[in-house]
Design an enzyme around this catalytic site. Sequence first.
Site, PDB file in Angstrom:
ATOM      1  N   ASP A 109      37.345 -51.540 -35.742  1.00 25.78           N
ATOM      2  CA  ASP A 109      36.646 -52.822 -35.753  1.00 25.78           C
ATOM      3  C   ASP A 109      35.431 -52.682 -34.843  1.00 25.78           C
ATOM      4  O   ASP A 109      35.290 -51.697 -34.107  1.00 25.78           O
ATOM      5  CB  ASP A 109      37.595 -53.946 -35.327  1.00 25.78           C
ATOM      6  CG  ASP A 109      37.130 -55.315 -35.836  1.00 25.78           C
ATOM      7  OD1 ASP A 109      35.991 -55.416 -36.343  1.00 25.78           O
ATOM      8  OD2 ASP A 109      37.905 -56.283 -35.729  1.00 25.78           O
ATOM      9  N   ASP A 144      29.970 -58.372 -37.799  1.00 24.27           N
ATOM     10  CA  ASP A 144      29.816 -59.646 -38.504  1.00 24.27           C
ATOM     11  C   ASP A 144      29.812 -60.785 -37.497  1.00 24.27           C
ATOM     12  O   ASP A 144      30.102 -60.582 -36.321  1.00 24.27           O
ATOM     13  CB  ASP A 144      30.952 -59.826 -39.533  1.00 24.27           C
ATOM     14  CG  ASP A 144      32.329 -59.559 -38.954  1.00 24.27           C
ATOM     15  OD1 ASP A 144      32.455 -58.621 -38.134  1.00 24.27           O
ATOM     16  OD2 ASP A 144      33.283 -60.273 -39.285  1.00 24.27           O
ATOM     17  N   GLY A 211      37.561 -64.291 -39.829  1.00 23.98           N
ATOM     18  CA  GLY A 211      37.603 -65.664 -39.320  1.00 23.98           C
ATOM     19  C   GLY A 211      38.905 -66.387 -39.611  1.00 23.98           C
ATOM     20  O   GLY A 211      38.958 -67.621 -39.589  1.00 23.98           O
TER      21      GLY A 211
HETATM   22  N1  GUN Z   1      39.333 -59.371 -36.274  1.00 24.53           N
HETATM   23  C1  GUN Z   1      39.924 -60.551 -36.548  1.00 24.53           C
HETATM   24  N2  GUN Z   1      39.069 -61.368 -37.209  1.00 24.53           N
HETATM   25  C2  GUN Z   1      37.928 -60.684 -37.358  1.00 24.53           C
HETATM   26  C3  GUN Z   1      36.673 -60.988 -37.991  1.00 24.53           C
HETATM   27  O1  GUN Z   1      36.446 -62.058 -38.529  1.00 24.53           O
HETATM   28  N3  GUN Z   1      35.724 -59.997 -37.949  1.00 24.53           N
HETATM   29  C4  GUN Z   1      35.956 -58.792 -37.353  1.00 24.53           C
HETATM   30  N4  GUN Z   1      34.995 -57.861 -37.379  1.00 24.53           N
HETATM   31  N5  GUN Z   1      37.117 -58.497 -36.774  1.00 24.53           N
HETATM   32  C5  GUN Z   1      38.081 -59.431 -36.775  1.00 24.53           C
END
Ligand code: GUN
Length: 731
Positions: A109, A144, A211
């Site tokens: 992430d 994002d 989200g």
């Molecule tokens: N981890 C939990 N929710 C999100 C999200 O909306 N975007 C990203 N990049 N990681 C997340």
Amino acid sequence: MAVWREHARDDPKPSREDHVGRFEVKARDGRARVGALSTAHGVVTTPTLLPVINPNLRTIEPREMWDTYGIEMLITNSYIIWKHEKLRQHALDYGVHDLLDYPGAIMTDSGTFQAYVYGDVEVGVEEIVTFQRDIGVDVATMLDVFTRPDMTRDEVHEAVQETTQRAEASLAAAGSTMLNGPIQGGLHADLRRMSARGMGAHGFSVHPIGGIVPVMEQQRYADLARIMLASMPELPPERPVHMFGCGHPMLFPMLIALGADLFDSAAYALFARDDRMLTPTGTVHLEDLREWPVLMPCVASLTPEDVRRMDDDERMVLLSRFNLEVTLAELAACRQAVHDGRIWERAERRSHAHPALREAFLWLTTSPARGTAPIPAAEHLLMNDRAAASDTSPARGQWESAWDWVVEAQNTPGQGALRWAGEDTFVRPAVVASRRRLHRAWSPVSDDGAVVILHGAPGPWRDRAGPHVMRARAANPALEVLVLSPIGLVPWSFEDLQPFAHVEGPEWLWRRPVDHAWVRRELARLNLEHRPFVTVDLRADSVGDAFDAALRDAGLEARVAPDAHGLTEVELDLLRAQTVDKSMLELNLERSVATAFVGQATFVMSSTGRVRNVKDSQGRHILSPRLGNGGLSLTDEGAKILHALNLGHEAAPATVTVVEDAVPFVGAGRNVMHGFILAASEHLRPGVSCLVLDPEGALVAHGVAQCTAEEAMAMQKGIAVRVRGGLQPSS
Ligand code: GUN
């Protein structure tokens, strides 16, 4: 016998370089799919959970996740690695797989979630993607903009736009590394759609639904279902969909049934820190337990009391294992349910685990809840099926097309019994799909004439009523005979069609008094409105006498015995009528075309009195009934004849046009593979018989489609049509 593998597994084999990033659907059940995502670190079977690894704080070692639990992919946070000098340097020098000591696929992430939790991150949009590429991750994530449920619409709109605007620069920075393109949009269906459309237009490999963490934390599961229905139909079908931060097994069946492929969560470890345990039906506290809610391998020789007595660290690790094992077991069960065609049933059963989940499920399945029509009175729900309400509801609202997206992907007729489980049974997407197809495809032969409705007993109806139907028709050739099944009225021609003829439930389901108002609505759906009807109770001591009485009531002739032995003309007519009707349903033919196709067909019967082969008037074998579900299979001859009719596009069997290169293979009987398709008819869907054409429109083969038209055009890997007959064998 060991429950878990005790020995180290071999490292994964990298996928072929040109296959990296491709997603193949191996099995499907409606929108649910068992897939295979190819990565440089092996092929990942989906649906699956990517456990979250905190590089600073490992509860269960990644190596053990690979070796012991068979976990093929995990997720870690590139922002945390980037921020910590030691981690960063190690990852840059030796790669993220070395840093974590994990041989499988790694997703990272980007820091978006940290921005959501802490307000901001100090890394750049391209910088964080470049970093992920440089440390060798398999799937990176762009930065994002997180959309919270409490944001104003304008704020959400801006976040969606900003995220979409970052797409191209992020993809450029990712180079050949697969990139996640998250879908944002908060609780706004239109903004979710806009986000899915906007992000889907760029070259991402995976689309996470973002989200949703606060939505799940607040247990707003109906909102989660709405987010799914808004986003999913807009996304390119060839890309897996990831549920960001979703790891509660209770949610898996519903989300998988709506098309989710990947899940990630730190829940297994986070919950364990305060003695909470995941189960497929909810969360429990260790302190409340006398017994294990589900017996997992890691606690098989321990009692809850034993675990309470452990020291904090040991207990936390054990409970993390328990949570992981529960999660993996539920995912395995969901994959099996997809193979069995029963994922919706699983979601249905699971919906009772929590009131909010039940609310989500009812919202999905009950049209009035999606529109504005009132929910029918409870006692009406059984007969006045909720599915039918969606046919007539004037206020379908913005959700109907998304619900259609679920319904139209169902493979009908399916296999096996429709297991009754209360009123939910009647709104299963496969049932809705079967009813819709029947109502769309079938119409009566004549505009008038009486209707006899058989009711009162489960199938097989042919055994109970077949001879009586034949005798009644012998006396009254225009008679329309229908059967009242618990899921609707079906013409006699479909007396063996799944699911109508295969409802498994308590006997009283069939014994309920005939609800005339409902029957009238059902007749209207079959274009039989205004017809007089009489009923015959199949539980009568003498069904023959009951039939005669009903016929006399309707002013018709009582039954007469057809005169010859064996296949009498009347029986032959009935079989031909059945074949015509089934051809309309299964091959998408108009009645006139189906009648010409079947013509003066003759039938090869089995020793048990079932049709084995259908031959046309020239003795050509054109169709074979599909044993088990009442469907029809096209034969080579049948395909050639239908193709020669040049029917055009709409009222014709579905077609798939393959590229020139594929013609010799498919013509010789090989399956049509994704990536070799030029065109597909709009009404292509999983399970339908289809004709396979070459670019000039010549017939190459025929088979059974495994996908929708949209998927046929988009997917790059896997089987698109299971070919039953190649019609251009190489010379
Ligand atoms: N981890 C939990 N929710 C999100 C999200 O909306 N975007 C990203 N990049 N990681 C997340």
